[in-house]
Design a protein around this motif. Structure first.
Motif, PDB file in Angstrom:
ATOM      1  N   PHE A 187      -5.594   8.845   1.100  1.00  0.00           N
ATOM      2  CA  PHE A 187      -5.219   7.791   0.161  1.00  0.00           C
ATOM      3  C   PHE A 187      -6.126   6.588   0.423  1.00  0.00           C
ATOM      4  CE2 PHE A 187      -1.638  10.434   1.229  1.00  0.00           C
ATOM      5  CZ  PHE A 187      -1.086  10.754  -0.015  1.00  0.00           C
ATOM      6  N   PRO A 188      -7.382   6.652  -0.026  1.00  0.00           N
ATOM      7  CA  PRO A 188      -8.333   5.585   0.297  1.00  0.00           C
ATOM      8  C   PRO A 188      -7.968   4.255  -0.365  1.00  0.00           C
ATOM      9  CG  PRO A 188      -9.365   7.296  -1.049  1.00  0.00           C
ATOM     10  CD  PRO A 188      -7.980   7.717  -0.797  1.00  0.00           C
ATOM     11  N   LYS A 200     -15.589  -6.821  -7.291  1.00  0.00           N
ATOM     12  CA  LYS A 200     -16.092  -5.509  -7.706  1.00  0.00           C
ATOM     13  C   LYS A 200     -16.224  -4.635  -6.471  1.00  0.00           C
ATOM     14  CE  LYS A 200     -19.534  -3.059 -10.314  1.00  0.00           C
ATOM     15  NZ  LYS A 200     -20.377  -3.145 -11.469  1.00  0.00           N
ATOM     16  N   THR A 201     -15.584  -3.466  -6.514  1.00  0.00           N
ATOM     17  CA  THR A 201     -15.698  -2.505  -5.420  1.00  0.00           C
ATOM     18  C   THR A 201     -16.310  -1.223  -5.949  1.00  0.00           C
ATOM     19  OG1 THR A 201     -13.462  -1.674  -5.805  1.00  0.00           O
ATOM     20  CG2 THR A 201     -13.709  -3.424  -4.161  1.00  0.00           C
ATOM     21  N   GLU A 202     -16.816  -0.426  -5.027  1.00  0.00           N
ATOM     22  CA  GLU A 202     -17.384   0.877  -5.394  1.00  0.00           C
ATOM     23  C   GLU A 202     -16.741   1.946  -4.527  1.00  0.00           C
ATOM     24  OE1 GLU A 202     -21.732   1.700  -6.400  1.00  0.00           O
ATOM     25  OE2 GLU A 202     -21.557   2.389  -4.312  1.00  0.00           O
ATOM     26  N   PHE A 203     -16.274   2.996  -5.175  1.00  0.00           N
ATOM     27  CA  PHE A 203     -15.617   4.116  -4.497  1.00  0.00           C
ATOM     28  C   PHE A 203     -16.645   5.217  -4.314  1.00  0.00           C
ATOM     29  CE2 PHE A 203     -12.570   7.836  -4.956  1.00  0.00           C
ATOM     30  CZ  PHE A 203     -12.061   7.713  -3.682  1.00  0.00           C
ATOM     31  N   ARG A 204     -16.833   5.614  -3.074  1.00  0.00           N
ATOM     32  CA  ARG A 204     -17.838   6.635  -2.773  1.00  0.00           C
ATOM     33  C   ARG A 204     -17.164   7.864  -2.183  1.00  0.00           C
ATOM     34  NH1 ARG A 204     -22.770   3.219  -0.067  1.00  0.00           N
ATOM     35  NH2 ARG A 204     -23.202   1.963  -1.899  1.00  0.00           N
ATOM     36  N   GLY A 207      -5.798   5.990  -5.054  1.00  0.00           N
ATOM     37  CA  GLY A 207      -4.868   7.093  -5.269  1.00  0.00           C
ATOM     38  C   GLY A 207      -5.098   8.274  -4.330  1.00  0.00           C
ATOM     39  N   LYS A 208      -4.289   9.290  -4.527  1.00  0.00           N
ATOM     40  CA  LYS A 208      -4.361  10.488  -3.681  1.00  0.00           C
ATOM     41  C   LYS A 208      -5.624  11.277  -3.987  1.00  0.00           C
ATOM     42  CE  LYS A 208      -1.687  14.501  -2.276  1.00  0.00           C
ATOM     43  NZ  LYS A 208      -0.409  15.216  -2.439  1.00  0.00           N
ATOM     44  N   VAL A 216       0.841  -1.201   0.000  1.00  0.00           N
ATOM     45  CA  VAL A 216       0.000   0.000   0.000  1.00  0.00           C
ATOM     46  C   VAL A 216       0.875   1.250   0.000  1.00  0.00           C
ATOM     47  CG1 VAL A 216      -1.672   1.352   1.334  1.00  0.00           C
ATOM     48  CG2 VAL A 216      -1.978  -1.120   1.078  1.00  0.00           C
ATOM     49  N   GLU A 217       1.870   1.295   0.870  1.00  0.00           N
ATOM     50  CA  GLU A 217       2.741   2.468   0.963  1.00  0.00           C
ATOM     51  C   GLU A 217       3.474   2.751  -0.352  1.00  0.00           C
ATOM     52  OE1 GLU A 217       3.177   4.935   3.276  1.00  0.00           O
ATOM     53  OE2 GLU A 217       1.388   3.996   4.098  1.00  0.00           O
ATOM     54  N   GLU A 218       3.899   1.702  -1.034  1.00  0.00           N
ATOM     55  CA  GLU A 218       4.628   1.873  -2.283  1.00  0.00           C
ATOM     56  C   GLU A 218       3.741   2.364  -3.417  1.00  0.00           C
ATOM     57  OE1 GLU A 218       6.308  -1.992  -2.961  1.00  0.00           O
ATOM     58  OE2 GLU A 218       7.853  -1.718  -1.417  1.00  0.00           O
ATOM     59  N   ARG A 219       2.450   2.077  -3.355  1.00  0.00           N
ATOM     60  CA  ARG A 219       1.563   2.354  -4.487  1.00  0.00           C
ATOM     61  C   ARG A 219       0.484   3.390  -4.224  1.00  0.00           C
ATOM     62  NH1 ARG A 219       1.193  -2.893  -7.909  1.00  0.00           N
ATOM     63  NH2 ARG A 219       3.065  -3.961  -7.228  1.00  0.00           N
ATOM     64  N   LYS A 220       0.355   3.894  -3.029  1.00  0.00           N
ATOM     65  CA  LYS A 220      -0.819   4.671  -2.625  1.00  0.00           C
ATOM     66  C   LYS A 220      -1.039   5.970  -3.391  1.00  0.00           C
ATOM     67  CE  LYS A 220       1.245   7.219   1.218  1.00  0.00           C
ATOM     68  NZ  LYS A 220       1.212   7.397   2.658  1.00  0.00           N
ATOM     69  N   GLU A 221      -0.030   6.535  -4.002  1.00  0.00           N
ATOM     70  CA  GLU A 221      -0.171   7.812  -4.719  1.00  0.00           C
ATOM     71  C   GLU A 221      -1.087   7.699  -5.937  1.00  0.00           C
ATOM     72  OE1 GLU A 221       1.104  10.969  -4.164  1.00  0.00           O
ATOM     73  OE2 GLU A 221       1.979  10.361  -2.244  1.00  0.00           O
ATOM     74  N   LYS A 222      -1.145   6.530  -6.551  1.00  0.00           N
ATOM     75  CA  LYS A 222      -1.950   6.320  -7.765  1.00  0.00           C
ATOM     76  C   LYS A 222      -2.912   5.160  -7.535  1.00  0.00           C
ATOM     77  CE  LYS A 222       1.673   7.900 -10.897  1.00  0.00           C
ATOM     78  NZ  LYS A 222       1.223   9.210 -11.149  1.00  0.00           N
ATOM     79  N   GLU A 223      -3.926   5.069  -8.398  1.00  0.00           N
ATOM     80  CA  GLU A 223      -4.861   3.947  -8.291  1.00  0.00           C
ATOM     81  C   GLU A 223      -4.112   2.638  -8.506  1.00  0.00           C
ATOM     82  OE1 GLU A 223      -8.528   4.081 -10.458  1.00  0.00           O
ATOM     83  OE2 GLU A 223      -8.660   6.258 -10.226  1.00  0.00           O
TER      84      GLU A 223
END
Length: 137
Positions: free
Chosen positions: A119-120, A102-106, A78-79, A53-60
């Motif tokens: 960084f959700p 399948k996830t949903e981002f709200r 992502g940020k 997570v820490e390595e990738r969190k800036e982008k989706e």
């Protein structure tokens, strides 16, 4: 001349072996069963998953990690300018040869007046599986 023919034959044999080793597998989308899962609390995330997570969190990102007991399905969005976002698991099921997620981002109900970057992401834990994970949009 003989040497060139031998080299050509060797190349043909090597290419043929490489092509025969490759296999295309059709991914079945027919659900065989729903999968039991747990959304892992932030304080219970394994160190290896935290590092991903820490390595990738800036982008989706969408990635999996497995140990001997569990497969972790990690989806990050992502940020973001604000905090207060949520992520919901809409479905997670198994087919003959894959797992579909399948996830949903709200977004937040009301954007904060202060910009507090976040960084959700979500970490989903299932029983260990060596099947491919397909992320539905």
């Amino acid at each position: 001349m003989k040497k060139n023919v031998m080299i050509l034959l060797l190349v043909i044999v090597l290419v043929s072996a490489a092509v025969m080793g490759c296999k295309i597998q059709k991914i079945s989308e027919n659900k065989t069963r729903d999968i039991d899962f747990t959304v892992v609390a932030e304080n219970e995330i394994p160190q290896e998953v935290n590092q991903i997570v820490e390595e990738r969190k800036e982008k989706e990102f969408k990635v999996t990690y497995s140990d001997q007991q569990y497969t972790y399905i990690i989806v990050g969005y992502g940020k973001q300018k604000y905090n207060g976002y949520s992520i919901q698991v809409k479905s997670i099921y198994e087919t003959e040869n894959a797992i579909f997620v399948k996830t949903e981002f709200r977004g937040p109900k009301e954007p904060n007046s202060q910009e507090i970057a976040s960084f959700p992401y979500i970490v989903i834990k299932i029983e260990y599986s060596d099947k491919n994970v397909i992320f539905d949009e």
